[in-house]
Design an enzyme around this catalytic site. Structure first.
Site, PDB file in Angstrom:
ATOM      1  N   PHE A   1       0.807  -1.216   0.000  1.00 53.82           N
ATOM      2  CA  PHE A   1       0.000   0.000   0.000  1.00 53.82           C
ATOM      3  C   PHE A   1       0.842   1.269   0.000  1.00 53.82           C
ATOM      4  O   PHE A   1       0.399   2.335  -0.427  1.00 53.82           O
ATOM      5  CB  PHE A   1      -0.961   0.000   1.200  1.00 53.82           C
ATOM      6  CG  PHE A   1      -0.391   0.459   2.504  1.00 53.82           C
ATOM      7  CD1 PHE A   1      -0.599   1.751   2.952  1.00 53.82           C
ATOM      8  CD2 PHE A   1       0.340  -0.405   3.303  1.00 53.82           C
ATOM      9  CE1 PHE A   1      -0.089   2.180   4.168  1.00 53.82           C
ATOM     10  CE2 PHE A   1       0.851   0.009   4.518  1.00 53.82           C
ATOM     11  CZ  PHE A   1       0.639   1.309   4.957  1.00 53.82           C
ATOM     12  N   LYS A   2       2.088   1.156   0.448  1.00 55.13           N
ATOM     13  CA  LYS A   2       2.953   2.335   0.488  1.00 55.13           C
ATOM     14  C   LYS A   2       3.189   2.923  -0.903  1.00 55.13           C
ATOM     15  O   LYS A   2       3.497   4.112  -1.034  1.00 55.13           O
ATOM     16  CB  LYS A   2       4.301   1.980   1.118  1.00 55.13           C
ATOM     17  CG  LYS A   2       4.234   1.266   2.470  1.00 55.13           C
ATOM     18  CD  LYS A   2       3.702   2.152   3.559  1.00 55.13           C
ATOM     19  CE  LYS A   2       3.594   1.428   4.889  1.00 55.13           C
ATOM     20  NZ  LYS A   2       4.872   1.171   5.545  1.00 55.13           N
ATOM     21  N   ASP A   3       3.043   2.104  -1.939  1.00 54.74           N
ATOM     22  CA  ASP A   3       3.243   2.607  -3.299  1.00 54.74           C
ATOM     23  C   ASP A   3       2.271   3.730  -3.646  1.00 54.74           C
ATOM     24  O   ASP A   3       2.608   4.626  -4.423  1.00 54.74           O
ATOM     25  CB  ASP A   3       3.060   1.471  -4.322  1.00 54.74           C
ATOM     26  CG  ASP A   3       4.165   0.444  -4.276  1.00 54.74           C
ATOM     27  OD1 ASP A   3       5.330   0.832  -4.084  1.00 54.74           O
ATOM     28  OD2 ASP A   3       3.870  -0.760  -4.438  1.00 54.74           O
TER      29      ASP A   3
ATOM     30  N   THR B   1       7.729   0.281   3.575  1.00 63.82           N
ATOM     31  CA  THR B   1       8.050   1.664   3.239  1.00 63.82           C
ATOM     32  C   THR B   1       9.363   1.757   2.479  1.00 63.82           C
ATOM     33  O   THR B   1       9.483   2.515   1.513  1.00 63.82           O
ATOM     34  CB  THR B   1       8.123   2.533   4.510  1.00 63.82           C
ATOM     35  OG1 THR B   1       6.809   2.694   5.039  1.00 63.82           O
ATOM     36  CG2 THR B   1       8.687   3.913   4.213  1.00 63.82           C
TER      37      THR B   1
END
Length: 465
Positions: free
Chosen positions: A110-112, A143
């Site tokens: 999800f950090k993308d 991250t």
């Protein structure tokens, strides 16, 4: 739009300065001076927008005149061109629950969603305004690889990423250490993620060193990351609401550092019709204990099957604390001073009522993680990663909740195999990583060791302060 520090010691700055500053020069975190409000008409109009168009509309009030609309449209287009799904963050039905898949980006996490955007914003601002940037960040897993993917090969940027040696998954480690671009520098520290976070904050608080070496932040202490994450809360609502402004939605969010769920909290403050926000933690349950009535007290960091959440001190909690105490920087400073002095922080009874109104919370054990992965696969043929399983397990009695899927299960195949006896098929971005060449240094978990490494690395590359 102007930005202020949670600790009150930063003169108001615009969006560009806030992004480049990262951590406030007073040690606080930056927040917009006012939270833009979204009304029923905008909710209706935005509900049919694709992710990119929605991101433009949501971000414009926060960006202000720092980036012209046409340039912001181009930045957002570049940022999400690397995603494998046309919807960027698709919402899928898994049995009786809905899962928001946030792992369609280039590092399957999800950090993308935030870091592809932030990397492009950094490159845009540096190309426009000149200068160089040395990014410093700490990671508990995802991250680091997402940050590296966001800035690898970019002009005027170098990145130094700290990860706790032996405390991230093999795939997560290789996603970072197999990137051999000259501007990428991986550091394994002999310690925990909290140690890495402490080192990063300490170096940023050394204002002479920060300014001398042009340090920038890519951890979720950087406001632009929170901004990008707000978008998928509105996007999920739009996919379910059919444009009905009265439709209310709830989210279960696996979290360790509080950034992802804080973005949901801000979406609610903006006017998104959010019913409940559920904080889902693993054994490192400081947030769950606090929300359910206990003190905010840091303890030992435990290694779990969901290592990206193996965190005790959640740095983004300070942003929520600012709102909890009535946007009073002096009260924030007092509470954080008590936490530093005693390892514990207490709030008033009235503030506890507010806290309970803002969040639910539940902690999930490793055994429950394995049980949830197994049950979901056996019933629905869908494989959860262990972090997403924390959220699904925490929301098991709340079929109305959207569960945020924070990583592709193939990133944590040891846990997946323990649960269901097979491994999740890897997406293209994860294939062959274990056979690639790596580059990384191992350092003690001290500010002095990391400071010295940054200095020597930049000197060897010809970069001088």
């Amino acid at each position: 739009m102007q930005y202020l520090s949670t600790r009150g010691g930063v003169k108001p700055v615009g969006f560009s300065a806030a992004v480049m500053m990262g951590l406030g020069t007073d040690g606080g975190l930056l927040l917009p001076a006012t939270v833009p409000q979204v009304g029923p008409a905008e909710l209706r109009d935005w509900s049919d927008l694709g992710f990119r168009d929605l991101a433009v509309e949501l971000m414009l009030p926060f960006v202000g005149d720092a980036i012209p609309r046409a340039d912001l449209v181009a930045l957002i287009g570049r940022s999400y061109a690397t995603f494998s799904h046309q919807e960027i963050t698709p919402l899928v039905q898994v049995g009786g629950q809905r899962v928001l898949e946030l792992f369609q980006g280039p590092t399957a996490a999800f950090k993308d969603v935030a870091l592809q955007f932030l990397g492009n914003v950094f490159a845009y601002l540096l190309a426009r305004d000149g200068g160089r940037l040395n990014i410093l960040g700490a990671t508990s897993g995802d991250t680091g690889s997402a940050a590296i993917a966001g800035v690898r090969g970019k002009d005027r940027i170098r990145i130094f990423i700290l990860h706790p040696a032996g405390r991230v998954s093999p795939i997560q480690e290789r996603q970072m250490t197999t990137v051999l671009d000259a501007n990428v520098h991986n550091i394994a520290i002999r310690g925990t993620f909290d140690d890495g976070q402490r080192i990063v904050k300490g170096l940023f608080n050394d204002l002479h060193f920060k300014q001398q070496y042009h340090l920038g932040a890519i951890n979720s202490i950087n406001w632009a990351r929170i901004l990008a994450q707000i978008v998928y809360y509105f996007y999920a609502w739009g996919r379910m609401s059919r444009g009905d402004p009265g439709f209310r939605i709830s989210f279960a969010v696996p979290t360790g550092n509080f950034g992802d769920i804080f973005a949901g909290y801000l979406a609610k403050r903006m006017g998104l019709p959010v019913d409940r926000l559920l904080i889902a933690t693993n054994r490192n349950d400081i947030l769950t204990r606090f929300v359910t009535g206990g003190p905010y007290a840091a303890g030992e960091v435990h290694s779990t099957l969901s290592p990206a959440m193996d965190i005790q001190v959640a740095s983004n909690f300070e942003r929520y604390l600012y709102f909890l105490v009535g946007e009073d920087p002096a009260a924030v400073r007092a509470l954080l001073a008590a936490l530093d002095r005693t390892g514990c922080m207490q709030v008033t009874a009235e503030q506890r009522i507010t806290l309970a109104g803002d969040f639910d919370a539940a902690a999930v054990s490793d055994a429950q993680i394995l049980d949830q992965i197994r049950e979901t696969y056996e019933r629905h043929g869908y494989i959860l990663d262990p972090h997403t399983a924390v959220g699904v397990q925490a929301a098991r009695h709340r079929a109305d909740m959207v569960c945020l899927a924070t990583a592709h299960p193939a990133k944590f195949n040891d846990a997946v195999h323990r649960a269901i006896g097979i491994q999740a098929p890897p997406p293209p971005c994860l294939r062959g990583l274990l056979e690639k060449e790596t580059r990384c240094v191992l350092l003690d978990a001290t500010e002095e060791a990391v400071r010295g490494h940054i200095r020597s690395t930049l000197a060897a590359s010809g970069d001088r302060p």
